[in-house]
Design a protein around this motif. Structure first.
Motif, PDB file in Angstrom:
ATOM      1  N   ASP A 115      -7.474  -3.737  -5.769  1.00  0.00           N
ATOM      2  CA  ASP A 115      -6.248  -4.261  -5.300  1.00  0.00           C
ATOM      3  C   ASP A 115      -5.733  -5.447  -5.959  1.00  0.00           C
ATOM      4  O   ASP A 115      -6.519  -6.269  -6.324  1.00  0.00           O
ATOM      5  CB  ASP A 115      -5.868  -4.343  -3.673  1.00  0.00           C
ATOM      6  CG  ASP A 115      -4.579  -3.966  -3.486  1.00  0.00           C
ATOM      7  OD1 ASP A 115      -3.694  -3.567  -4.119  1.00  0.00           O
ATOM      8  OD2 ASP A 115      -4.453  -3.808  -2.173  1.00  0.00           O
ATOM      9  N   TYR A 163       2.247 -10.648  -3.045  1.00  0.00           N
ATOM     10  CA  TYR A 163       1.511 -10.243  -4.104  1.00  0.00           C
ATOM     11  C   TYR A 163       1.594 -11.236  -5.072  1.00  0.00           C
ATOM     12  O   TYR A 163       2.706 -12.023  -5.429  1.00  0.00           O
ATOM     13  CB  TYR A 163       1.477  -9.041  -4.999  1.00  0.00           C
ATOM     14  CG  TYR A 163       1.089  -7.779  -4.215  1.00  0.00           C
ATOM     15  CD1 TYR A 163      -0.256  -7.377  -4.013  1.00  0.00           C
ATOM     16  CD2 TYR A 163       2.081  -7.047  -3.511  1.00  0.00           C
ATOM     17  CE1 TYR A 163      -0.722  -6.499  -3.491  1.00  0.00           C
ATOM     18  CE2 TYR A 163       1.419  -5.828  -2.886  1.00  0.00           C
ATOM     19  CZ  TYR A 163       0.237  -5.649  -2.576  1.00  0.00           C
ATOM     20  OH  TYR A 163      -0.545  -4.424  -2.351  1.00  0.00           O
ATOM     21  N   GLN A 200      -6.708   2.391  -5.386  1.00  0.00           N
ATOM     22  CA  GLN A 200      -6.275   0.960  -5.055  1.00  0.00           C
ATOM     23  C   GLN A 200      -5.746   1.111  -3.547  1.00  0.00           C
ATOM     24  O   GLN A 200      -5.413   1.683  -2.896  1.00  0.00           O
ATOM     25  CB  GLN A 200      -4.508   0.814  -5.498  1.00  0.00           C
ATOM     26  CG  GLN A 200      -4.003  -0.454  -5.382  1.00  0.00           C
ATOM     27  CD  GLN A 200      -2.788  -0.447  -6.114  1.00  0.00           C
ATOM     28  OE1 GLN A 200      -2.077   0.557  -6.706  1.00  0.00           O
ATOM     29  NE2 GLN A 200      -2.141  -1.618  -6.215  1.00  0.00           N
ATOM     30  N   GLY A 201      -6.804   0.003  -2.910  1.00  0.00           N
ATOM     31  CA  GLY A 201      -6.549  -0.406  -1.705  1.00  0.00           C
ATOM     32  C   GLY A 201      -7.635  -0.966  -0.975  1.00  0.00           C
ATOM     33  O   GLY A 201      -8.670  -1.105  -1.822  1.00  0.00           O
TER      34      GLY A 201
END
Length: 149
Positions: A45, A53, A91-92
């Motif tokens: 991520d 972000y 993703q995560g």
């Protein structure tokens, strides 16, 4: 996933650590006799800063995670890994990603990055989450260096 009493799919959480490479080795030793498939899952991520972000220099995170995952699989099972292991990059957060993957697996294997001694009795956050919330049996493995003497 219900395949009668057999194990058909083993998920392994891989972060490139020695513990996760050992988890892959254990999966390989179990998968052969069980005729099970292995799926190595790496998670990545973008870093967060102050709940947003970080937009500066965000390139390369996915590529770096993919390289770590590929190298870990090759180290654990050898260059023939493409025949015996499916590689998935997600993703995560690893905790939620592996718990989600456990819904379609017969076993989840994760490595434990212990600190040794009394502090080493503590299980990490990914291991703890997998044990508490996985929808299939979970095997938590230590690196060979952590094995009791």
């Amino acid at each position: 996933m219900d395949h009668g009493s057999g194990i058909a799919k083993i998920i392994v959480g891989v972060d490139g650590s020695e513990a996760s490479i050992e988890a892959l080795r254990q999966a390989k030793s179990l998968a052969g006799p069980l005729n099970a498939k292995i799926e190595a899952i790496g998670c990545w991520d973008y870093p967060r800063m102050y709940d947003r972000y970080l937009m500066m220099d965000i390139g390369g995170f996915k590529e770096s995670a993919e390289k770590v995952l590929d190298e870990a699989v090759t180290r654990a099972v050898g260059p023939e890994s493409s025949d015996s292991v499916t590689i998935t990059l997600v993703q995560g957060d690893p905790r939620s990603s592996l718990i989600e993957a456990s819904k379609n697996a017969d076993m989840l294997i994760v490595g434990r990055r212990g600190m040794g001694g009394l502090a080493g009795l503590l299980i990490g956050s990914v291991s703890s989450a997998a044990i508490a919330h996985s929808e299939c049996p979970v095997l938590v493995v230590r690196t060979p260096a952590e094995a009791p003497r």
